[in-house]
Design a protein around this motif. Structure first.
Motif, PDB file in Angstrom:
ATOM      1  N   LYS A 135       0.824  -1.209   0.000  1.00  0.00           N
ATOM      2  CA  LYS A 135       0.000   0.000   0.000  1.00  0.00           C
ATOM      3  C   LYS A 135       0.860   1.261   0.000  1.00  0.00           C
ATOM      4  N   ARG A 192       1.741   2.087  -3.476  1.00  0.00           N
ATOM      5  CA  ARG A 192       0.576   2.599  -4.211  1.00  0.00           C
ATOM      6  C   ARG A 192       0.308   4.060  -3.844  1.00  0.00           C
ATOM      7  N   ASP A 193       0.459   4.374  -2.562  1.00  0.00           N
ATOM      8  CA  ASP A 193       0.283   5.762  -2.111  1.00  0.00           C
ATOM      9  C   ASP A 193       1.363   6.670  -2.692  1.00  0.00           C
ATOM     10  N   ARG A 243       0.749   7.560  -6.337  1.00  0.00           N
ATOM     11  CA  ARG A 243      -0.253   8.633  -6.419  1.00  0.00           C
ATOM     12  C   ARG A 243       0.362   9.968  -5.981  1.00  0.00           C
ATOM     13  N   GLN A 244       1.106   9.961  -4.887  1.00  0.00           N
ATOM     14  CA  GLN A 244       1.722  11.186  -4.356  1.00  0.00           C
ATOM     15  C   GLN A 244       2.658  11.829  -5.380  1.00  0.00           C
ATOM     16  N   GLU A 273       2.380  11.604  -8.515  1.00  0.00           N
ATOM     17  CA  GLU A 273       1.605  11.828  -9.739  1.00  0.00           C
ATOM     18  C   GLU A 273       1.974  10.864 -10.860  1.00  0.00           C
ATOM     19  N   LEU A 287       0.067   8.159 -11.678  1.00  0.00           N
ATOM     20  CA  LEU A 287      -1.085   7.476 -12.278  1.00  0.00           C
ATOM     21  C   LEU A 287      -1.360   7.973 -13.693  1.00  0.00           C
ATOM     22  N   CYS A 303      -2.074  -0.614  -8.677  1.00  0.00           N
ATOM     23  CA  CYS A 303      -2.319   0.680  -8.033  1.00  0.00           C
ATOM     24  C   CYS A 303      -3.800   0.882  -7.733  1.00  0.00           C
ATOM     25  N   SER A 304      -4.679   0.270  -8.558  1.00  0.00           N
ATOM     26  CA  SER A 304      -6.113   0.441  -8.361  1.00  0.00           C
ATOM     27  C   SER A 304      -6.639  -0.358  -7.170  1.00  0.00           C
ATOM     28  N   SER A 327      -5.828   0.240  -4.236  1.00  0.00           N
ATOM     29  CA  SER A 327      -6.116   1.322  -3.290  1.00  0.00           C
ATOM     30  C   SER A 327      -7.212   2.192  -3.879  1.00  0.00           C
ATOM     31  N   GLU A 385      -8.193   5.020  -3.180  1.00  0.00           N
ATOM     32  CA  GLU A 385      -7.804   6.426  -3.350  1.00  0.00           C
ATOM     33  C   GLU A 385      -7.239   6.675  -4.755  1.00  0.00           C
ATOM     34  N   ASN A 386      -6.780   5.629  -5.411  1.00  0.00           N
ATOM     35  CA  ASN A 386      -6.202   5.747  -6.745  1.00  0.00           C
ATOM     36  C   ASN A 386      -7.222   5.612  -7.859  1.00  0.00           C
TER      37      ASN A 386
END
Length: 124
Positions: free
Chosen positions: A78, A81-82, A85-86, A88, A90, A116-117, A119, A121-122
């Motif tokens: 996780k 994955r975070d 996203r952090q 950028e 994605l 990544c999906s 999570s 949030e993504n």
């Protein structure tokens, strides 16, 4: 063996190189190592996810493929994955889906997006 020999910090330093021809074997090595949880933790600890994401935006499809594959393997966790996203990462992954003629790149990119999906949030 690479981790025990202290090679992970060296790979992290090499990953900051502007020379794509050198980055390809470095990222290729990282994506192979990322199959093991100990290496994934080391990749996070050495802050390599940011560099992997950055290199998704280069013009070299082989380097993009290795970066996407490394992200795919690291995104088991996780925290990775975070971080994707952090940093950028994605949007560049989604953009790489347009490279449908390069099946290896497409497979690595699809895998990275899929992992990544996990999570929510993504998922937009």
């Amino acid at each position: 063996a690479i981790r025990k020999a202290g090679g992970i910090p060296l790979l992290a330093r090499l990953l900051k190189s502007p020379h794509e021809n050198m980055l390809i074997p470095v990222v290729g090595t990282l994506q192979e190592c990322a199959s093991e949880q100990r290496y994934r933790v080391a990749i996070q600890t050495e802050k390599m996810i940011e560099d992997l994401v950055k290199n998704l935006n280069c013009d070299n499809q082989e380097l993009q493929m290795h970066c996407a594959s490394a992200i795919f393997k690291c995104a088991e966790d996780k925290k990775t994955r975070d971080l994707v996203r952090q940093y950028e990462g994605l949007q560049p992954l989604v953009s790489l889906l347009n490279m449908s003629e390069n099946k290896q790149l497409l497979a690595a990119t699809t895998g990275a997006i899929w992992k990544c999906s996990i999570s929510m949030e993504n998922v937009v």
